[in-house]
Design an enzyme around this catalytic site. Structure first.
Site, short mmCIF file in Angstrom:
data_model
loop_
_atom_site.label_atom_id
_atom_site.label_comp_id
_atom_site.label_asym_id
_atom_site.label_seq_id
_atom_site.Cartn_x
_atom_site.Cartn_y
_atom_site.Cartn_z
N CYS A 2 -7.57 -0.89 4.89
CA CYS A 2 -8.92 -0.97 4.34
C CYS A 2 -9.69 -2.11 5.01
O CYS A 2 -9.15 -3.18 5.28
CB CYS A 2 -8.96 -1.20 2.84
SG CYS A 2 -8.14 0.09 1.91
N ARG A 27 -8.87 -0.33 10.52
CA ARG A 27 -8.08 -0.78 9.37
C ARG A 27 -7.78 0.35 8.39
O ARG A 27 -7.02 0.17 7.44
CB ARG A 27 -8.80 -1.91 8.63
CG ARG A 27 -9.11 -3.11 9.50
CD ARG A 27 -9.79 -4.18 8.69
NE ARG A 27 -8.93 -4.70 7.66
CZ ARG A 27 -8.05 -5.68 7.82
NH1 ARG A 27 -7.92 -6.25 9.00
NH2 ARG A 27 -7.30 -6.08 6.83
N TRP A 74 -7.89 2.93 3.67
CA TRP A 74 -6.57 3.52 3.92
C TRP A 74 -5.96 3.69 2.53
O TRP A 74 -5.71 2.71 1.84
CB TRP A 74 -5.73 2.59 4.78
CG TRP A 74 -4.43 3.21 5.22
CD1 TRP A 74 -4.23 4.01 6.31
CD2 TRP A 74 -3.15 3.09 4.58
NE1 TRP A 74 -2.91 4.39 6.37
CE2 TRP A 74 -2.23 3.83 5.33
CE3 TRP A 74 -2.70 2.43 3.45
CZ2 TRP A 74 -0.89 3.94 5.00
CZ3 TRP A 74 -1.37 2.53 3.10
CH2 TRP A 74 -0.47 3.28 3.88
N ASN A 100 -9.84 -4.61 -0.65
CA ASN A 100 -8.76 -4.33 0.29
C ASN A 100 -7.50 -4.97 -0.27
O ASN A 100 -7.46 -6.18 -0.43
CB ASN A 100 -9.09 -4.93 1.67
CG ASN A 100 -7.89 -4.96 2.60
OD1 ASN A 100 -6.99 -4.14 2.49
ND2 ASN A 100 -7.86 -5.92 3.50
N GLY A 101 -6.52 -4.15 -0.62
CA GLY A 101 -5.27 -4.70 -1.16
C GLY A 101 -4.74 -3.80 -2.25
O GLY A 101 -5.08 -2.62 -2.33
N GLU A 489 10.05 2.10 22.16
CA GLU A 489 8.60 1.90 22.09
C GLU A 489 7.87 3.09 22.71
O GLU A 489 6.84 3.53 22.19
CB GLU A 489 8.24 0.58 22.81
CG GLU A 489 6.76 0.28 22.94
CD GLU A 489 6.00 0.18 21.62
OE1 GLU A 489 6.62 0.18 20.55
OE2 GLU A 489 4.77 0.15 21.67
N LYS A 493 5.19 5.34 20.69
CA LYS A 493 3.82 5.54 21.19
C LYS A 493 3.48 7.01 21.22
O LYS A 493 2.43 7.43 20.77
CB LYS A 493 3.74 4.96 22.61
CG LYS A 493 2.78 3.97 23.06
CD LYS A 493 2.30 2.81 22.32
CE LYS A 493 2.57 2.63 20.90
NZ LYS A 493 2.70 1.30 20.40
N GLU A 496 3.23 8.59 17.56
CA GLU A 496 2.15 8.16 16.68
C GLU A 496 0.78 8.65 17.14
O GLU A 496 -0.10 8.85 16.32
CB GLU A 496 2.14 6.63 16.49
CG GLU A 496 1.68 5.84 17.67
CD GLU A 496 1.63 4.34 17.39
OE1 GLU A 496 1.21 3.93 16.31
OE2 GLU A 496 2.02 3.57 18.30
N HIS A 512 26.42 11.36 22.31
CA HIS A 512 26.96 11.30 20.95
C HIS A 512 26.08 12.08 19.97
O HIS A 512 26.14 11.84 18.77
CB HIS A 512 27.11 9.84 20.51
CG HIS A 512 28.06 9.08 21.38
ND1 HIS A 512 29.43 9.24 21.31
CD2 HIS A 512 27.84 8.19 22.37
CE1 HIS A 512 30.00 8.47 22.21
NE2 HIS A 512 29.06 7.82 22.88
N LYS A 611 -4.26 -0.07 11.27
CA LYS A 611 -3.84 -1.11 12.21
C LYS A 611 -3.04 -2.23 11.54
O LYS A 611 -2.02 -2.66 12.05
CB LYS A 611 -5.08 -1.68 12.89
CG LYS A 611 -4.80 -2.69 13.97
CD LYS A 611 -4.31 -2.01 15.22
CE LYS A 611 -3.94 -2.99 16.31
NZ LYS A 611 -3.09 -2.34 17.31
#
Ligand code: M6R
Length: 616
Positions: A2, A27, A74, A100-101, A489, A493, A496, A512, A611
Site C-alpha cells: 500500500c 507498493r 495491496w 498502510n499496514g 534467482e 525472476k 514472478e 535426484h 515491492k
C-alpha cells in the site's frame, strides 16, 4: 504494501495526488482511491484496479480542492474490490482515513464498536480504525489530533495513516508505526505533502521529515508540522532532511519498463556501491560500518544471514563468499522461518540482515529478536533511513538508487557487491587471503561494471533466445557453487514476471528428481562458466541433452564444449568464480524480462505482488 499520499496547501491537490499515486503504485495495485475536500464537502472516489482506473471515475468537475489524500492498495483484509478500497469514512461522514499496514486487533475493536451501534460497509481493519477514532473523539470531546493519539494507543499492529476531519479542515493528522511515512514541507509552510516515500513530492520540495515509529504529526496549512509521541503525547523536535532524490531517478527515461531501465543501470549502481569503499590503488577496502565493529566480525562464531526473496538469494551468494574468502561459518535463513523457529542465537553471532526496502516485516522482526538475544546486527539496505537500517547496530547502504520495478534486479547485484567487499575485507583482516590474492580481487572488482556492459550489449541476442522458449509452461535453472543461488534467482525472476513455472536447482541435484521433467524441448537454463565445477556441469548438460531437453547456457567467452552442446549460448567475460554472480545474473534477468514482455505480462507490476512487504 500500500502507498499513501496527500496534499494540503494552496494548489489544486488532485493532480499532485494522482501523480503521487502513480509513483507509489509499485507498493500495491489492487485498488486505488482518494478523497478531495472542496467547498466544505468531502468527496471520495475509489475503485478496484489501478490508478488509471481511478482517474477514469473522477470527472473533470470533481477534480478541485486544495486538500486530497490518496491510496494505492495491496489487499490484506478483504478482497480487492471497490468497497474495501481506501479511503474509508467514519459513520458520521466527518472523518476520512488512508492506511498502510495492518491493525491486528481490529476484530475485537470492531465487535465493541458494533455493540455501540457502528455499522461497517467493508471487511477492512482500516474502517474499524477510523470509527474507533470517531468514537474516541465523541467520548473525549477532543480535537482530531488528540482522538487519533488516544485511539492509536488502543491498537496493535502497524500503520502509516493520514486522517482528515471535515470539522477541522485546515489540517491533516499523520501517524506511523512500522510502515514508512515522509512529510514534505513546502515554502513558508504554505503547503505540505505526505507520502510513503518522497517520490510524490520531489518536484515541489527538497525538505522532508521522516516520521519515526510511534510518532504523530499534526500538519496545519500555513502553520507548521507539529510532531508528538503517540504513547504519551510529548512533543518531538523533528529532523528536517534535505532530499537527494531527483526526478530522473524515478522516471523511465526512454526505457519501456522500469525493470529494463534498472537492469541497464547496474554498471553504474555497482560503481555507486563500491565508490569510496573499494580502493585498489591504496590496496584497501574502507567500510566504516564494518570497521567500527571489526572485533565482533573477526571473533564471530558464525554469521547468520536473514532475508527474504531475492535478498535471501544474495545471502546465499554471501554464504559462499564468507566461507570461501573469510573462513567464517554462515547460515542463511528465511526471516519468516527464523523468527518463529526458536533459533539458537548467541552473543558471538553476527547477524547480517539484507533488504532492499529495509521495511520487510519478517526481516525486521527477525533482527529485533536477534538483538534481544545479544547478537550484533549489521544491515545491508538500499533505502536510506529505512526501519532495518535504523534497527541495525551498524550497516552499509547499497546506494543502488530507487528500484521501482517490483522484480529486484540492481538491488540484487549491488547487495552482492557490498557483501563481496565485506567478505574480502574480513578475509584480509583474518589473514585468510594473501596480499596478492586480495589485491587481485580489488582490481578485478573494479573491472566488473565494464564487463557487465559487454553482457548488456548482447540484449538483442538474448531477446531472440527468449522468443525460443517464451511459450513453455515450465523450465529449470541450474548452476553450481556460487552460481547455484544465481539459478534460484533466475527462476524467481522468470516466475514472478512471466508466470511460467520455474525452479532453480544445484546442477548435480537434477538427477535426484527434476530430471523427470525433461522431455523434448523442455527448456533448461544452465550457468556453465569455465570456473568451479565446469566439467561436472558439462556432464549435467550431457544428461539433459540425451533426454532431448533444450539447453540455454551462460558460458565464458571462448567456450567451445558447452557451446557445441547447447541450443543457445550467451557469453560472459572471463571472471573469478567468486565475482561471477555479478555477471551471470544479467543474462538471466534479460531472458526473464523478454519472455515476460513477449507473453504480454505487466513486467513492472506483476500480479499479486508488491515491492515492499510490510506485513508478515
Ligand atoms: O525489500 P526486501 O529486499 O526485503 O524484499 C524482499 C523480497 O520481497 C524481494 O526481494 C522480492 O523477492 C523481490 N522483489 C523479487 O524480485
Amino acid at each position: 504494501m500500500c502507498g499513501i499520499t496527500g496534499y494540503i496547501g494552496k494548489r489544486e491537490a488532485y493532480p499532485i495526488v494522482i501523480k503521487g499515486l502513480q509513483r507509489l503504485e509499485y507498493r500495491g495495485y489492487d485498488s486505488a482511491g482518494l478523497m478531495l475536500y472542496n467547498q466544505d464537502e468531502t468527496s471520495v472516489f475509489k475503485t478496484k484496479g489501478k490508478v488509471v482506473d481511478l482517474e477514469a471515475i473522477v470527472s473533470e468537475e470533481n477534480r478541485h480542492g486544495n486538500i486530497c489524500i490518496g491510496h494505492t492498495r495491496w489487499a490484506t483484509h478483504g478482497v480487492p474490490n471497490d468497497v474495501n478500497s481506501h479511503p474509508h469514512v467514519s459513520n458520521s461522514g466527518d472523518l476520512t482515513i488512508i492506511h498502510n499496514g495492518i491493525i491486528e486487533n481490529y476484530d475485537t475493536i470492531k465487535n465493541e464498536l458494533v455493540q455501540r451501534g457502528y455499522q461497517f460497509k467493508s471487511d477492512t481493519d482500516t474502517e474499524v480504525l477510523v470509527n474507533l477514532i470517531e468514537e474516541v473523539q465523541i467520548q473525549e470531546k477532543c480535537p482530531i489530533a488528540k482522538a487519533v493519539q488516544l485511539a492509536l494507543n488502543d491498537v496493535i499492529g502497524a500503520y502509516a495513516i493520514a486522517v482528515f476531519d471535515k470539522k477541522e479542515p485546515n489540517k491533516l493528522v499523520a501517524a506511523k508505526l512500522g510502515s514508512p511515512l515522509a512529510i514534505g514541507i513546502g515554502e513558508n509552510n504554505e503547503e505540505f505533502f505526505i507520502a510513503s516515500d518522497a517520490s510524490p513530492f520531489i518536484e515541489y520540495t527538497k525538505n522532508a521529515i521522516y516520521l519515526q515509529d510511534e510518532e504523530l504529526a499534526v500538519i496545519e496549512k500555513n502553520t507548521a508540522v507539529e510532531v508528538r509521541k503517540i504513547h504519551d503525547d510529548s512533543s518531538v523536535e523533528p529532523e528536517i532532511h534535505a532530499l537527494k532524490l531527483n526526478l530522473a531517478q524515478i522516471e523511465k527515461e526512454g526505457f519501456d519498463h522500469f525493470m529494463l531501465k534498472e537492469i541497464y543501470e547496474q554498471p553504474k549502481a555497482i560503481i555507486d556501491t563500491y565508490r569510496g569503499r573499494l580502493l585498489p590503488n591504496e590496496g584497501i577496502i574502507r567500510m566504516a560500518g564494518v570497521e567500527e565493529y571489526i572485533d565482533r566480525f573477526k571473533s564471530a562464531n558464525r554469521i547468520i544471514i536473514i532475508a527474504c526473496g531475492t535478498s535471501w538469494h544474495a545471502g546465499l551468494v554471501a554464504e559462499y563468499l564468507f566461507e570461501d574468502l573469510a573462513r567464517i561459518p554462515v547460515e542463511v535463513e528465511y526471516a519468516s522461518e527464523f523468527r518463529y523457529r526458536n533459533p539458537i542465537i548467541t552473543e558471538k553471532d553476527v547477524v547480517i540482515a539484507i533488504s532492499q526496502s529495509g521495511e520487510t516485516a519478517d526481516s525486521l522482526a527477525a533482527i529485533k529478536m536477534a538483538k534481544e538475544a545479544g547478537a550484533y546486527v549489521f544491515g545491508v539496505c538500499n533505502v536510506v533511513g529505512s526501519s532495518i537500517a535504523r534497527e541495525s547496530h551498524s550497516g552499509a547502504y547499497t546506494h543502488a538508487g530507487p528500484e521501482i520495478g517490483v522484480a529486484s534486479t540492481k538491488a540484487f547485484t549491488t547487495q552482492i557487491t557490498l557483501l563481496t567487499l565485506i567478505a574480502l575485507k574480513l578475509g584480509k583482516e583474518k589473514g585468510n587471503l594473501s596480499n596478492s590474492d586480495f589485491h587481485a580481487y580489488l582490481q578485478n572488482m573494479e573491472l566488473i561494471p565494464a564487463k557487465l556492459e559487454k553482457i548488456l550489449a548482447q540484449n538483442d541476442l538474448i531477446k531472440e533466445i527468449a522468443s525460443g522458449f517464451s511459450d513453455t509452461p515450465s523450465c529449470l535453472f541450474l548452476g553450481r557453487g556460487y552460481n547455484f543461488p544465481v539459478a534460484l534467482e533466475g527462476a524467481l525472476k522468470l516466475k514472478e514476471i512471466s508466470y511460467i513455472h520455474a525452479e532453480g536447482y544445484p546442477a548435480a541435484e537434477m538427477k535426484h528428481g527434476p530430471i523427470a521433467l525433461i522431455e523434448d524441448d523442455y527448456p533448461v537454463i544452465v550457468v556453465a562458466i569455465n570456473k568451479g565445477h565446469y566439467e561436472k556441469v558439462v556432464s549435467n548438460i550431457q544428461e539433459i541433452k540425451s533426454r532431448k531437453g533444450k539447453i540455454i547456457a551462460v558460458v565464458t567467452e571462448g567456450d567451445v564444449t558447452v557451446k557445441e552442446m547447447a541450443d543457445y549460448a550467451i557469453e560472459i567475460p572471463e571472471v573469478d568464480e567468486a565475482l561471477s554472480p555479478l555477471l551471470t545474473t544479467i543474462p538471466l534477468q534479460l531472458l526473464s524480462y523478454h519472455v515476460a514482455v513477449l507473453r504480454g505480462c505487466n513486467v513492472d507490476q506483476p500480479r499479486n505482488l508488491a515491492k515492499s512487504v510490510t506485513v508478515e
